[in-house]
Motif scaffolding. Structure first.
Motif, PDB file in Angstrom:
ATOM      1  N   THR A 187      56.940  -7.614  52.206  1.00 33.31           N
ATOM      2  CA  THR A 187      56.666  -7.169  50.829  1.00 33.31           C
ATOM      3  C   THR A 187      57.634  -7.773  49.823  1.00 33.31           C
ATOM      4  O   THR A 187      57.340  -7.808  48.638  1.00 33.31           O
ATOM      5  CB  THR A 187      56.765  -5.632  50.701  1.00 33.31           C
ATOM      6  OG1 THR A 187      58.099  -5.230  51.031  1.00 33.31           O
ATOM      7  CG2 THR A 187      55.749  -4.936  51.590  1.00 33.31           C
TER       8      THR A 187
ATOM      9  N   PHE B 172      58.336  -4.561  57.068  1.00 34.27           N
ATOM     10  CA  PHE B 172      57.911  -4.134  55.731  1.00 34.27           C
ATOM     11  C   PHE B 172      58.764  -4.820  54.663  1.00 34.27           C
ATOM     12  O   PHE B 172      58.243  -5.331  53.670  1.00 34.27           O
ATOM     13  CB  PHE B 172      58.020  -2.614  55.569  1.00 34.27           C
ATOM     14  CG  PHE B 172      56.887  -1.833  56.162  1.00 34.27           C
ATOM     15  CD1 PHE B 172      55.605  -1.897  55.621  1.00 34.27           C
ATOM     16  CD2 PHE B 172      57.095  -0.999  57.247  1.00 34.27           C
ATOM     17  CE1 PHE B 172      54.558  -1.166  56.161  1.00 34.27           C
ATOM     18  CE2 PHE B 172      56.060  -0.259  57.798  1.00 34.27           C
ATOM     19  CZ  PHE B 172      54.790  -0.343  57.253  1.00 34.27           C
TER      20      PHE B 172
ATOM     21  N   LEU C   4      53.365  -1.471  50.422  1.00 30.00           N
ATOM     22  CA  LEU C   4      53.646  -0.885  51.732  1.00 30.00           C
ATOM     23  C   LEU C   4      52.365  -0.403  52.410  1.00 30.00           C
ATOM     24  O   LEU C   4      52.177  -0.603  53.620  1.00 30.00           O
ATOM     25  CB  LEU C   4      54.661   0.253  51.607  1.00 30.00           C
ATOM     26  CG  LEU C   4      56.073  -0.196  51.229  1.00 30.00           C
ATOM     27  CD1 LEU C   4      56.927   0.998  50.846  1.00 30.00           C
ATOM     28  CD2 LEU C   4      56.713  -0.994  52.359  1.00 30.00           C
TER      29      LEU C   4
ATOM     30  N   THR D 268      62.263   0.157  49.997  1.00 32.87           N
ATOM     31  CA  THR D 268      61.384   0.326  51.153  1.00 32.87           C
ATOM     32  C   THR D 268      61.656   1.658  51.842  1.00 32.87           C
ATOM     33  O   THR D 268      60.719   2.413  52.147  1.00 32.87           O
ATOM     34  CB  THR D 268      61.567  -0.844  52.139  1.00 32.87           C
ATOM     35  OG1 THR D 268      61.250  -2.068  51.460  1.00 32.87           O
ATOM     36  CG2 THR D 268      60.665  -0.690  53.356  1.00 32.87           C
TER      37      THR D 268
ATOM     38  N   LEU E 153      58.887   4.563  52.018  1.00 28.10           N
ATOM     39  CA  LEU E 153      58.383   4.979  53.331  1.00 28.10           C
ATOM     40  C   LEU E 153      58.615   6.468  53.545  1.00 28.10           C
ATOM     41  O   LEU E 153      57.728   7.174  54.038  1.00 28.10           O
ATOM     42  CB  LEU E 153      59.038   4.160  54.451  1.00 28.10           C
ATOM     43  CG  LEU E 153      58.590   2.702  54.558  1.00 28.10           C
ATOM     44  CD1 LEU E 153      59.422   1.969  55.604  1.00 28.10           C
ATOM     45  CD2 LEU E 153      57.099   2.589  54.870  1.00 28.10           C
TER      46      LEU E 153
END
Length: 160
Positions: free
Chosen positions: A56, A52, A38, A63, A67
């Motif tokens: 990824t 993202f 990330l 995620t 985040l």
């Protein structure tokens, strides 16, 4: 060649350093594969959640969790945006602390290119002139000391 341990760090037990080790503190924050991916994407300019996930290969839940964690730890910041006829969403942007990790990400990439090569090569180049970029250790006086001349010193911080 190895790093030099100096002063209290040179003692065999080194127990008084406790949580002073910045490597251990850093790894506890960014040591997960998902976190590094990330941060890599954020350094490439990725800012939206769906991007993202796609770039990824991480799941949406991983995620979202990572985040959230990176925002809470001060490596990313959230900025709201709204597409026409859509609900409010957030973009994720590197903070100063996040940008300070970019040389580490570049060093990891350089190491991977040298020691874990694949069929495609990724090079770091200066966008203005095209010259290769190298990640290196350099002291404030401008020297590029060999590993054997890097000293690790434990210092007490003044009380605040």
């Amino acid at each position: 060649m190895t790093l030099q341990l100096s002063g209290r760090m040179a003692r065999a037990e080194r127990t008084e350093a406790g949580d002073a080790c910045p490597i251990e503190r850093s790894i506890s924050l960014i040591g997960r594969r998902s976190t590094v991916l990330l941060l890599r994407e954020a350094s490439y300019g990725t800012s939206r959640f769906d991007d993202f996930v796609r770039r990824t290969g991480l799941t949406e839940s991983v995620t979202a969790d990572q985040l959230r964690r990176l925002v809470a730890e001060g490596l990313l910041t959230k900025h709201p945006y709204r597409e026409p006829a859509q609900r409010q969403r957030f973009e994720y942007v590197l903070t100063e602390a996040g940008h300070d990790l970019v040389p580490i990400l570049l060093a990891l990439g350089s190491w991977g290119e040298k020691h874990r090569p694949r069929s495609h090569r990724i090079r770091l180049v200066h966008a203005d002139c095209g010259a290769p970029i190298h990640v290196e250790v350099r002291c404030e006086a401008g020297h590029a000391p060999p590993e054997s001349e890097v000293a690790v010193v434990l210092e007490d911080r003044p009380a605040t």
